[in-house]
Design an enzyme around this catalytic site. Structure first.
Site, PDB file in Angstrom:
ATOM      1  N   LYS A   1      29.416 -11.240  50.442  1.00  0.00           N
ATOM      2  CA  LYS A   1      28.831  -9.939  50.797  1.00  0.00           C
ATOM      3  C   LYS A   1      27.511  -9.692  50.072  1.00  0.00           C
ATOM      4  O   LYS A   1      27.393  -9.959  48.885  1.00  0.00           O
ATOM      5  CB  LYS A   1      29.847  -8.845  50.446  1.00  0.00           C
ATOM      6  CG  LYS A   1      29.317  -7.428  50.488  1.00  0.00           C
ATOM      7  CD  LYS A   1      30.446  -6.423  50.291  1.00  0.00           C
ATOM      8  CE  LYS A   1      30.202  -5.528  49.101  1.00  0.00           C
ATOM      9  NZ  LYS A   1      31.251  -4.510  48.913  1.00  0.00           N
TER      10      LYS A   1
ATOM     11  N   THR B   1      31.651  -1.860  54.045  1.00  0.00           N
ATOM     12  CA  THR B   1      32.137  -3.196  53.682  1.00  0.00           C
ATOM     13  C   THR B   1      33.225  -3.658  54.649  1.00  0.00           C
ATOM     14  O   THR B   1      33.194  -4.789  55.154  1.00  0.00           O
ATOM     15  CB  THR B   1      32.705  -3.175  52.233  1.00  0.00           C
ATOM     16  OG1 THR B   1      31.644  -2.831  51.348  1.00  0.00           O
ATOM     17  CG2 THR B   1      33.307  -4.507  51.845  1.00  0.00           C
TER      18      THR B   1
HETATM   19  C1  R5P Z   1      32.242  -2.882  45.576  1.00  0.00           C
HETATM   20  O1  R5P Z   1      31.943  -3.204  44.453  1.00  0.00           O
HETATM   21  C2  R5P Z   1      33.589  -2.380  45.856  1.00  0.00           C
HETATM   22  O2  R5P Z   1      34.542  -3.350  45.549  1.00  0.00           O
HETATM   23  C3  R5P Z   1      33.785  -1.942  47.305  1.00  0.00           C
HETATM   24  O3  R5P Z   1      33.697  -3.076  48.140  1.00  0.00           O
HETATM   25  C4  R5P Z   1      32.759  -0.955  47.745  1.00  0.00           C
HETATM   26  O4  R5P Z   1      32.630   0.080  46.808  1.00  0.00           O
HETATM   27  C5  R5P Z   1      33.135  -0.381  49.093  1.00  0.00           C
HETATM   28  O5  R5P Z   1      32.163   0.537  49.464  1.00  0.00           O
HETATM   29  P1  R5P Z   1      31.894   0.876  50.986  1.00  0.00           P
HETATM   30  O6  R5P Z   1      33.171   1.286  51.608  1.00  0.00           O
HETATM   31  O7  R5P Z   1      30.895   2.008  50.902  1.00  0.00           O
HETATM   32  O8  R5P Z   1      31.286  -0.335  51.617  1.00  0.00           O
END
Ligand code: R5P
Length: 286
Positions: free
Chosen positions: A184, A218
């Site tokens: 990612k 994500t």
């Molecule tokens: C990232 O460091 C975390 O593990 C999560 O993947 C992230 O905070 C998810 O954020 P969002 O739902 O805004 O993509």
């Protein structure tokens, strides 16, 4: 032991008290007309070891936690354990640009003024807990997630990025299935890019595990990549379902599979309980 439930954690605190077989008091919290917090613990005495269960997110809940800490002390609490299922400001754990505060440190330092022990669950950075001068522990929700999914026919557990691979491995090991991680790159606060899956996903039932879902960017990207890789289904589990704006609708609108989270933040999909994990920790000597 007496468990005091804050308004953010009504179900979790009650379940915790049942598991600990102890008295439970739900704090009555309302707002004054100007928005300020009013809370009261309506009981004769708290002359015992007291555990407060309350999130420090969003800001209103943080204020409630400060007020509850003072109220339990005034009611005679001998020791105060804070259970902070979701520790707000944990992602602002350092100064990214000059002039910014160290928000996570500020919160920990202030919460630490009136407590004897602190318990968090899957806090974004464990090092934040070192800002508390009292004993502290960060518990892992992996066991609860694995238990929930153990009979759900999952072929593989994946993390959306390498940073969370350890959590996916922990869940996968407990379920006896393989694990892996995606690649990612964060493009903005709400957008991420996930590269093509490098592992075999064709016809597989995948479980994505992450620490939190905030905007859902994500998970949307990860599900898309796994769909393109031929996954039969993609289920999603996270510890903290923050679900800002319409994130939950965005995610459940996709027909690939379920989205579930732990009850660190209580909402309509927080079906995975961490109460047992917290009860075990409270019962340990530390
Ligand atoms: C990232 O460091 C975390 O593990 C999560 O993947 C992230 O905070 C998810 O954020 P969002 O739902 O805004 O993509």
């Amino acid at each position: 032991m007496i468990v005091v439930g804050g308004s953010s954690s009504r179900d979790l605190s009650k379940e915790l008290a049942t598991l600990l077989n102890c008295k439970f008091v739900q704090a009555s919290t309302t707002r004054f007309p100007d928005g300020e917090c009013y809370t009261r613990i309506d009981t004769d005495s708290l002359d015992d070891d007291v555990t407060i269960v309350q999130n420090t997110y969003p800001d209103g809940n943080l204020v409630e936690m400060f007020l509850l800490q003072d109220a339990v002390k005034k009611m005679g609490a001998r020791t105060v354990t804070l259970v902070i299922p979701y520790f707000g400001y944990a992602r602002q754990d350092r100064v990214f640009k000059p002039g910014e505060p160290e928000s996570a440190k500020v919160m920990a330092r202030h919460l630490g003024i009136m407590c004897d022990r602190v318990i968090t669950i899957d806090i974004h950075k464990e090092s934040i807990l070192d800002y508390f001068d009292c004993p502290h522990v960060d518990l892992k929700a992996a066991a609860a997630i694995a238990e929930y999914f153990k009979d759900k026919k999952i072929d593989k557990v994946l993390s959306p990025d390498v940073g969370a691979a350890g959590r996916a491995k922990d869940v996968a090991d407990r379920m006896g299935v393989p694990y892996g991680y995606l690649d990612k790159t964060r493009l903005s606060g709400s957008e991420v890019k996930i590269s093509e899956a490098k592992m075999d996903c064709e016809g597989q039932r995948i479980l994505i595990v992450d620490d939190m879902i905030s905007t859902g960017g994500t998970i949307v990207a990860a599900k898309q990549v796994l769909k393109e890789a031929g996954a039969e289904s993609v289920s999603v589990a996270c510890t903290h379902g923050v679900f800002v704006n319409n994130a939950l609708e965005r995610l459940t609108g996709n027909d690939l599979g379920a989205v579930l989270c732990c009850n660190t933040l209580e909402n309509e999909v927080s079906n995975i309980s961490v109460a047992e994990i917290i009860a075990d920790a409270i019962n340990r000597k530390w």
